[in-house]
Design an enzyme around this catalytic site. Structure first.
Site, PDB file in Angstrom:
ATOM      1  N   GLU A  58      45.192  57.957  41.991  1.00  0.00           N
ATOM      2  CA  GLU A  58      45.065  56.661  41.315  1.00  0.00           C
ATOM      3  C   GLU A  58      44.184  56.819  40.069  1.00  0.00           C
ATOM      4  OE1 GLU A  58      42.584  53.932  43.482  1.00  0.00           O
ATOM      5  OE2 GLU A  58      43.625  52.203  42.640  1.00  0.00           O
TER       6      GLU A  58
ATOM      7  N   GLU B 170      43.939  40.015  52.747  1.00  0.00           N
ATOM      8  CA  GLU B 170      42.988  38.968  52.386  1.00  0.00           C
ATOM      9  C   GLU B 170      43.793  37.904  51.659  1.00  0.00           C
ATOM     10  OE1 GLU B 170      40.012  41.676  50.350  1.00  0.00           O
ATOM     11  OE2 GLU B 170      38.807  40.734  51.908  1.00  0.00           O
TER      12      GLU B 170
ATOM     13  N   PRO C  45      28.167  45.222  45.260  1.00  0.00           N
ATOM     14  CA  PRO C  45      28.174  46.448  44.466  1.00  0.00           C
ATOM     15  C   PRO C  45      26.873  46.621  43.689  1.00  0.00           C
ATOM     16  CG  PRO C  45      29.514  44.746  43.440  1.00  0.00           C
ATOM     17  CD  PRO C  45      28.981  44.147  44.684  1.00  0.00           C
ATOM     18  N   GLU C  46      26.271  47.794  43.824  1.00  0.00           N
ATOM     19  CA  GLU C  46      24.969  48.053  43.196  1.00  0.00           C
ATOM     20  C   GLU C  46      25.091  48.088  41.668  1.00  0.00           C
ATOM     21  OE1 GLU C  46      26.176  49.752  45.830  1.00  0.00           O
ATOM     22  OE2 GLU C  46      24.895  48.722  47.272  1.00  0.00           O
TER      23      GLU C  46
ATOM     24  N   GLU D  82      41.155  47.237  52.143  1.00  0.00           N
ATOM     25  CA  GLU D  82      41.935  46.990  50.927  1.00  0.00           C
ATOM     26  C   GLU D  82      41.588  48.129  49.974  1.00  0.00           C
ATOM     27  OE1 GLU D  82      43.123  46.454  47.718  1.00  0.00           O
ATOM     28  OE2 GLU D  82      41.785  44.758  47.334  1.00  0.00           O
ATOM     29  N   LEU D  83      42.492  49.101  49.857  1.00  0.00           N
ATOM     30  CA  LEU D  83      42.150  50.352  49.182  1.00  0.00           C
ATOM     31  C   LEU D  83      42.917  50.502  47.871  1.00  0.00           C
ATOM     32  CD1 LEU D  83      42.008  52.464  52.456  1.00  0.00           C
ATOM     33  CD2 LEU D  83      40.209  51.118  51.377  1.00  0.00           C
TER      34      LEU D  83
ATOM     35  N   GLY E 296      37.777  49.193  48.364  1.00  0.00           N
ATOM     36  CA  GLY E 296      37.302  50.320  47.564  1.00  0.00           C
ATOM     37  C   GLY E 296      38.305  51.455  47.585  1.00  0.00           C
ATOM     38  N   SER E 297      37.799  52.686  47.527  1.00  0.00           N
ATOM     39  CA  SER E 297      38.709  53.828  47.379  1.00  0.00           C
ATOM     40  C   SER E 297      39.276  54.284  48.723  1.00  0.00           C
ATOM     41  CB  SER E 297      37.962  54.989  46.717  1.00  0.00           C
ATOM     42  OG  SER E 297      36.885  55.394  47.528  1.00  0.00           O
TER      43      SER E 297
ATOM     44  N   LYS F 149      27.639  43.619  51.760  1.00  0.00           N
ATOM     45  CA  LYS F 149      26.996  44.570  50.841  1.00  0.00           C
ATOM     46  C   LYS F 149      27.708  44.455  49.509  1.00  0.00           C
ATOM     47  CE  LYS F 149      27.690  48.871  49.799  1.00  0.00           C
ATOM     48  NZ  LYS F 149      27.575  48.738  48.318  1.00  0.00           N
TER      49      LYS F 149
ATOM     50  N   TRP G 264      32.770  47.009  42.579  1.00  0.00           N
ATOM     51  CA  TRP G 264      32.236  46.545  41.305  1.00  0.00           C
ATOM     52  C   TRP G 264      33.299  46.048  40.334  1.00  0.00           C
ATOM     53  CZ3 TRP G 264      35.078  49.699  38.385  1.00  0.00           C
ATOM     54  CH2 TRP G 264      35.428  50.938  38.925  1.00  0.00           C
ATOM     55  N   ASN G 265      34.578  46.282  40.620  1.00  0.00           N
ATOM     56  CA  ASN G 265      35.575  45.963  39.577  1.00  0.00           C
ATOM     57  C   ASN G 265      35.789  44.454  39.408  1.00  0.00           C
ATOM     58  OD1 ASN G 265      36.874  45.924  42.074  1.00  0.00           O
ATOM     59  ND2 ASN G 265      38.823  46.594  41.242  1.00  0.00           N
TER      60      ASN G 265
END
Ligand code: NAD
Length: 478
Positions: free
Chosen positions: A381, A458, A176-177, A249-250, A227-228, A174, A150-151
């Site tokens: 983080e 990426e 981000p909700e 990509e964390l 994500g995390s 998918k 979502w960021n």
């Protein structure tokens, strides 16, 4: 309306049939903007069938044709950038100026991959036998399952979609909700550009259900997740169990190293703008500011005054320089980091509190000094508007401290010495180093981490490679 029919499956927009819905909120007020319908197992099964059919069509479409379709999508994204930027700010909260940069850059990512896809050259290997040909073809890996956070609802997802499509893969993304609408509008641009039905599918759902269902499916050949670290670890394990290729990509915990020969004012100004961009919810955000002892006081004073001056408010307000956090749980996380740091003996130089008098998800720009290494903010983080400023004396010391965490995404450094810059570039253990400026995340450069920050990249030619697999062909005339 857009939240009622958010799923793109086999070229059609439809409602999710899951019993659960997700509430989408305006982070500047906490108010509900609407209810998002989510994908059920039945919806996901349809998406898998569509992606399989889409792959058969798209892999046989020439790279030249694919590039033309992607080029049209890039143009449409540029035309629609203002609408998309408004949606980003409304649901994610970042200042409109930042959302415009994000939405405006999406077309550039697509253009890069559109061009790079036409240059997915194989190679010819000299044979041992006269008349033989040894050729390496680079073929699309197959249908992709991609998970984006979502960021940066647009720029995280566009790299996955454009990379996969340029290589000839189909994709089930998918989104981000928390921030669905800008993803939906972006996918609409690809559809309107002529991407065939089934080639690009978009889902929202219960994240763990979607990843578990898609990654186990025989249709999916590649997984890409941003994500995390904990979620990346579990999706990476699932991908390994089912022998799927994977790009992760964390998170990061980026060092920002300021040597005493640097332009201290410039370092403080850039450091503050990078730290508080998107309220610190950036995987490459600097979090540990290491400053050489003789420059420490000057840096803290300049950096703290930059942080204290920032105008915090709703992203849509023209004067806002830092918006809210994306959801309420991030505000709780920030309060927890600061409370723990205080208990460990740190001093709050600026901020450190929730913003009072609002139901929005606001936390003050925060600068912590004298933070001991055992404070949680030094290990985990923060992913929010918290900076720690620390002293160092020698290069050996700062390199060891910068490398001490399991993260290895980005690092920043300021120095006027070429020898120091070279030493830092050589010895920092991370996927990206930016010295004396911010130079990360252009479409043509690789973006990715080492160690717990993930694997694969990426962007750049590496970003296309992630969706290609080699096929060796050996032939001889008879
Ligand atoms: P979280 O760990 O719950 O989720 C992180 C992301 O992963 C979200 O987009 C979420 O929808 C998704 N997710 C969670 N479980 C999943 C699953 N089983 N399958 C597929 N996707 C799943 O944390 P959060 O509270 O949403 O975000 C906070 C943390 O996430 C931060 O500490 C930060 O480290 C990380 N994060 C990193 C990035 C990045 O750019 N690398 C982006 C967003 C969040």
């Amino acid at each position: 309306m857009i939240l009622n029919t958010p799923l793109l499956i086999d070229g059609a927009w439809r409602a999710g049939t899951h019993a659960q819905r997700a509430t989408v909120r305006d982070p500047a007020t906490g108010a509900a903007l609407g209810e998002l319908t989510l994908a059920s197992e039945q919806d996901m099964a349809l998406a898998l069938e569509a992606a399989q059919r889409g792959f058969e069509i798209w892999r046989k479409t020439s790279a030249y044709e694919r590039s033309k379709v992607l080029g049209r999508a890039a143009d449409l994204l540029r035309e629609r950038a203002e609408t998309i930027a408004q949606l980003i700010t409304k649901e994610q909260g970042k200042p409109l100026a930042e959302a415009r940069v994000e939405a405006g850059g999406a077309g550039d990512h697509v253009d890069w991959y559109a061009e790079e896809g036409r240059r997915a050259y194989g190679r010819v290997i000299p044979p041992r036998q006269r008349g033989a040909r040894q050729i390496v073809l680079r073929e699309p890996v197959g249908p992709v399952a991609a998970f984006s956070p979502w960021n940066f609802p647009v720029s995280q997802l566009v790299r996955k979609i454009a990379g996969a499509l340029a290589a000839g893969c189909s994709i089930i993304a998918k989104g981000p909700e928390e921030t669905p609408s800008s993803c939906i509008e972006m996918c609409r641009a690809f559809q309107d550009a002529g991407v065939p039905a089934g080639v690009l599918n978009l889902l929202f759902g219960v994240p763990a259900e979607v990843s578990s269902f898609l990654i186990r499916s025989e249709v999916i050949r590649k997984v890409s997740f941003t994500g995390s670290v904990p979620v990346g670890r579990s999706l990476g394990a699932l991908a390994a169990q089912h022998l799927k290729r994977c790009t992760l990509e964390l998170g990061g915990h980026a060092p920002f190293i300021v040597c005493d020969d640097a332009d201290i004012e410039a370092a403080a100004a850039l450091g503050a703008s990078l730290k508080f961009r998107n309220a610190g919810q950036v995987c490459a955000s600097p979090t540990r500011f290491f400053v050489q002892s003789s420059a420490y006081d000057a840096f803290v004073s300049a950096f703290a005054s930059q942080a204290a001056r920032l105008v915090v408010g709703a992203g849509a307000a023209a004067e806002t320089q830092m918006g809210p956090l994306a959801h309420a749980r991030r505000v709780d996380a920030m309060a927890g980091f600061v409370a723990d740091a205080r208990e460990c003996g740190a001093t709050v130089q600026v901020g450190g509190e929730r913003v009072a008098g609002t139901d929005g998800f606001f936390f003050q720009p925060t600068v912590l000094v004298d933070v001991p290494d055992h404070a949680r903010v030094m290990r985990d983080e923060p992913f929010g508007p918290i900076a720690t400023v620390l002293r160092f004396d020698t290069l050996d010391e700062v390199i060891a401290r910068a490398n001490a965490l399991p993260y290895g995404l980005a690092a920043f450094a300021f120095t006027r010495s070429i020898a120091t810059a070279t030493r830092l570039a050589d010895d920092l253990e991370c996927g990206m180093v930016s010295i004396n400026h911010f130079g990360l995340a252009a479409p043509e450069t690789p973006f990715g981490g080492w160690k717990d920050s993930g694997y694969g990249s990426e962007g750049g030619s590496e970003g296309l490679d992630a969706y290609l697999q080699p096929k060796f062909v050996s032939q001889i005339g008879i």
